[in-house]
Design a protein around this motif. Structure first.
Motif, PDB file in Angstrom:
ATOM      1  N   ASP A  30       0.833  -1.210   0.000  1.00 17.13           N
ATOM      2  CA  ASP A  30       0.000   0.000   0.000  1.00 17.13           C
ATOM      3  C   ASP A  30       0.865   1.257   0.000  1.00 17.13           C
ATOM      4  O   ASP A  30       0.566   2.229  -0.691  1.00 17.13           O
ATOM      5  CB  ASP A  30      -0.949   0.014   1.188  1.00 17.13           C
ATOM      6  N   LEU A  31       1.930   1.231   0.781  1.00 17.95           N
ATOM      7  CA  LEU A  31       2.837   2.382   0.799  1.00 17.95           C
ATOM      8  C   LEU A  31       3.465   2.592  -0.583  1.00 17.95           C
ATOM      9  O   LEU A  31       3.568   3.728  -1.051  1.00 17.95           O
ATOM     10  CB  LEU A  31       3.936   2.191   1.850  1.00 17.95           C
ATOM     11  N   ALA A  32       3.873   1.512  -1.219  1.00 23.28           N
ATOM     12  CA  ALA A  32       4.536   1.606  -2.526  1.00 23.28           C
ATOM     13  C   ALA A  32       3.629   2.263  -3.559  1.00 23.28           C
ATOM     14  O   ALA A  32       4.116   2.982  -4.445  1.00 23.28           O
ATOM     15  CB  ALA A  32       4.985   0.230  -2.993  1.00 23.28           C
ATOM     16  N   ARG A  33       2.331   2.069  -3.456  1.00 17.84           N
ATOM     17  CA  ARG A  33       1.399   2.688  -4.397  1.00 17.84           C
ATOM     18  C   ARG A  33       1.331   4.206  -4.241  1.00 17.84           C
ATOM     19  O   ARG A  33       0.884   4.909  -5.133  1.00 17.84           O
ATOM     20  CB  ARG A  33      -0.002   2.094  -4.229  1.00 17.84           C
ATOM     21  N   GLU A  34       1.780   4.720  -3.103  1.00 22.22           N
ATOM     22  CA  GLU A  34       1.716   6.161  -2.827  1.00 22.22           C
ATOM     23  C   GLU A  34       2.886   6.952  -3.407  1.00 22.22           C
ATOM     24  O   GLU A  34       2.855   8.178  -3.397  1.00 22.22           O
ATOM     25  CB  GLU A  34       1.655   6.396  -1.308  1.00 22.22           C
ATOM     26  N   TYR A  35       3.901   6.259  -3.885  1.00 27.55           N
ATOM     27  CA  TYR A  35       5.121   6.937  -4.323  1.00 27.55           C
ATOM     28  C   TYR A  35       5.477   6.560  -5.756  1.00 27.55           C
ATOM     29  O   TYR A  35       5.194   5.451  -6.203  1.00 27.55           O
ATOM     30  CB  TYR A  35       6.287   6.601  -3.385  1.00 27.55           C
ATOM     31  N   ALA A  36       6.110   7.490  -6.439  1.00 31.46           N
ATOM     32  CA  ALA A  36       6.556   7.255  -7.818  1.00 31.46           C
ATOM     33  C   ALA A  36       7.916   6.571  -7.799  1.00 31.46           C
ATOM     34  O   ALA A  36       8.920   7.110  -8.267  1.00 31.46           O
ATOM     35  CB  ALA A  36       6.615   8.567  -8.582  1.00 31.46           C
TER      36      ALA A  36
ATOM     37  N   GLU B  15      12.957   1.131   9.912  1.00 32.05           N
ATOM     38  CA  GLU B  15      12.894   0.045  10.891  1.00 32.05           C
ATOM     39  C   GLU B  15      14.215  -0.054  11.655  1.00 32.05           C
ATOM     40  O   GLU B  15      14.229  -0.221  12.883  1.00 32.05           O
ATOM     41  CB  GLU B  15      12.570  -1.268  10.192  1.00 32.05           C
ATOM     42  N   ASP B  16      15.325   0.070  10.948  1.00 28.15           N
ATOM     43  CA  ASP B  16      16.641   0.028  11.587  1.00 28.15           C
ATOM     44  C   ASP B  16      16.801   1.165  12.603  1.00 28.15           C
ATOM     45  O   ASP B  16      17.434   0.995  13.636  1.00 28.15           O
ATOM     46  CB  ASP B  16      17.741   0.104  10.534  1.00 28.15           C
TER      47      ASP B  16
ATOM     48  N   GLY C  55      14.363   2.341  14.274  1.00 26.56           N
ATOM     49  CA  GLY C  55      13.357   2.155  15.316  1.00 26.56           C
ATOM     50  C   GLY C  55      12.156   3.072  15.171  1.00 26.56           C
ATOM     51  O   GLY C  55      11.338   3.171  16.082  1.00 26.56           O
ATOM     52  N   LEU C  56      12.033   3.744  14.033  1.00 25.30           N
ATOM     53  CA  LEU C  56      10.932   4.686  13.833  1.00 25.30           C
ATOM     54  C   LEU C  56       9.652   4.005  13.384  1.00 25.30           C
ATOM     55  O   LEU C  56       8.560   4.554  13.559  1.00 25.30           O
ATOM     56  CB  LEU C  56      11.335   5.761  12.821  1.00 25.30           C
ATOM     57  N   VAL C  57       9.779   2.831  12.785  1.00 26.20           N
ATOM     58  CA  VAL C  57       8.611   2.025  12.417  1.00 26.20           C
ATOM     59  C   VAL C  57       8.861   0.584  12.843  1.00 26.20           C
ATOM     60  O   VAL C  57      10.007   0.171  13.034  1.00 26.20           O
ATOM     61  CB  VAL C  57       8.292   2.070  10.892  1.00 26.20           C
ATOM     62  N   ILE C  58       7.776  -0.130  12.967  1.00 28.92           N
ATOM     63  CA  ILE C  58       7.832  -1.550  13.282  1.00 28.92           C
ATOM     64  C   ILE C  58       7.131  -2.274  12.139  1.00 28.92           C
ATOM     65  O   ILE C  58       6.045  -1.864  11.718  1.00 28.92           O
ATOM     66  CB  ILE C  58       7.139  -1.842  14.621  1.00 28.92           C
ATOM     67  N   LYS C  59       7.765  -3.316  11.632  1.00 25.93           N
ATOM     68  CA  LYS C  59       7.199  -4.087  10.534  1.00 25.93           C
ATOM     69  C   LYS C  59       6.790  -5.455  11.077  1.00 25.93           C
ATOM     70  O   LYS C  59       7.597  -6.151  11.683  1.00 25.93           O
ATOM     71  CB  LYS C  59       8.222  -4.215   9.405  1.00 25.93           C
ATOM     72  N   GLU C  60       5.533  -5.807  10.863  1.00 34.26           N
ATOM     73  CA  GLU C  60       5.013  -7.087  11.319  1.00 34.26           C
ATOM     74  C   GLU C  60       4.597  -7.927  10.120  1.00 34.26           C
ATOM     75  O   GLU C  60       4.092  -7.394   9.140  1.00 34.26           O
ATOM     76  CB  GLU C  60       3.775  -6.882  12.191  1.00 34.26           C
ATOM     77  N   VAL C  61       4.792  -9.210  10.252  1.00 31.44           N
ATOM     78  CA  VAL C  61       4.367 -10.135   9.206  1.00 31.44           C
ATOM     79  C   VAL C  61       2.961 -10.613   9.551  1.00 31.44           C
ATOM     80  O   VAL C  61       2.715 -11.134  10.642  1.00 31.44           O
ATOM     81  CB  VAL C  61       5.330 -11.338   9.099  1.00 31.44           C
ATOM     82  N   LYS C  62       2.031 -10.385   8.619  1.00 31.41           N
ATOM     83  CA  LYS C  62       0.654 -10.875   8.762  1.00 31.41           C
ATOM     84  C   LYS C  62       0.320 -11.617   7.485  1.00 31.41           C
ATOM     85  O   LYS C  62      -0.001 -11.002   6.469  1.00 31.41           O
ATOM     86  CB  LYS C  62      -0.319  -9.731   8.996  1.00 31.41           C
ATOM     87  N   GLY C  63       0.443 -12.927   7.543  1.00 32.95           N
ATOM     88  CA  GLY C  63       0.247 -13.729   6.338  1.00 32.95           C
ATOM     89  C   GLY C  63       1.344 -13.411   5.338  1.00 32.95           C
ATOM     90  O   GLY C  63       2.523 -13.504   5.658  1.00 32.95           O
ATOM     91  N   ARG C  64       0.947 -12.995   4.153  1.00 33.11           N
ATOM     92  CA  ARG C  64       1.922 -12.646   3.113  1.00 33.11           C
ATOM     93  C   ARG C  64       2.274 -11.167   3.115  1.00 33.11           C
ATOM     94  O   ARG C  64       3.112 -10.739   2.339  1.00 33.11           O
ATOM     95  CB  ARG C  64       1.367 -13.045   1.753  1.00 33.11           C
TER      96      ARG C  64
ATOM     97  N   PHE D 204       8.498  -0.820  -5.730  1.00 30.60           N
ATOM     98  CA  PHE D 204       8.237  -1.496  -4.465  1.00 30.60           C
ATOM     99  C   PHE D 204       9.549  -1.700  -3.706  1.00 30.60           C
ATOM    100  O   PHE D 204       9.621  -1.474  -2.503  1.00 30.60           O
ATOM    101  CB  PHE D 204       7.545  -2.843  -4.717  1.00 30.60           C
ATOM    102  N   ALA D 205      10.593  -2.122  -4.443  1.00 27.83           N
ATOM    103  CA  ALA D 205      11.893  -2.379  -3.805  1.00 27.83           C
ATOM    104  C   ALA D 205      12.453  -1.109  -3.159  1.00 27.83           C
ATOM    105  O   ALA D 205      13.018  -1.166  -2.060  1.00 27.83           O
ATOM    106  CB  ALA D 205      12.880  -2.935  -4.828  1.00 27.83           C
ATOM    107  N   ALA D 206      12.286   0.039  -3.826  1.00 25.92           N
ATOM    108  CA  ALA D 206      12.798   1.294  -3.266  1.00 25.92           C
ATOM    109  C   ALA D 206      12.042   1.665  -1.990  1.00 25.92           C
ATOM    110  O   ALA D 206      12.658   2.069  -0.991  1.00 25.92           O
ATOM    111  CB  ALA D 206      12.689   2.415  -4.296  1.00 25.92           C
ATOM    112  N   VAL D 207      10.719   1.514  -2.007  1.00 26.96           N
ATOM    113  CA  VAL D 207       9.930   1.811  -0.804  1.00 26.96           C
ATOM    114  C   VAL D 207      10.299   0.826   0.299  1.00 26.96           C
ATOM    115  O   VAL D 207      10.447   1.220   1.464  1.00 26.96           O
ATOM    116  CB  VAL D 207       8.418   1.775  -1.116  1.00 26.96           C
ATOM    117  N   SER D 208      10.498  -0.408  -0.051  1.00 29.61           N
ATOM    118  CA  SER D 208      10.887  -1.420   0.927  1.00 29.61           C
ATOM    119  C   SER D 208      12.229  -1.058   1.584  1.00 29.61           C
ATOM    120  O   SER D 208      12.402  -1.240   2.791  1.00 29.61           O
ATOM    121  CB  SER D 208      10.969  -2.785   0.247  1.00 29.61           C
TER     122      SER D 208
END
Length: 117
Positions: A44-50, A64-65, A67-76, A53-57
């Motif tokens: 969803d975030l990747a769709r917001e930027y020109a 995340e490194d 500590g400003l965001v937390i990434k959780e795995v929910k299914g896929r 996906f890899a760059a947004v990731s």
């Protein structure tokens, strides 16, 4: 002459460096702002930027490194949400620097207000 300033914080110098390096980029600041309001998947975030996906990731990984965001795995999906506690700690650090400079300005104002001797 500059005095060495000791700032009491529970963040290490390395953590502070990572936080402010991460926030130096406008896309990352926007991702933090968005994810503090509402958790989003990386897709969803990747769709917001020109950008890819890899760059947004990669941006999310930097955040995340830091500590400003937390990434959780929910299914896929990888769900990203901002960490308000880390933002509060960084804000507290900036407030302490602001207090330091305000006190210096107040002292300068006092000196300038004195009549000439």
């Amino acid at each position: 002459m500059f005095n060495h300033v000791v700032v009491d914080t529970d963040l290490s110098d390395d953590q502070v460096d990572r936080i402010f390096r991460a926030l130096a980029d406008s896309t990352r600041r926007d991702i933090v702002a968005r994810t503090l309001v509402e958790a989003s998947s990386v897709s969803d975030l990747a769709r917001e930027y020109a950008m890819s996906f890899a760059a947004v990731s990669k941006h999310v990984a930097v955040l995340e490194d830091a500590g400003l965001v937390i990434k959780e795995v929910k299914g896929r999906q990888r769900i990203v949400h901002g960490d308000p506690d880390r933002i509060r700690r960084a804000h507290g650090l900036l407030e302490r620097y602001e207090q330091l400079w305000r006190s210096r300005i107040d002292r300068l104002d006092a000196v300038l207000a004195q009549p000439d001797a």
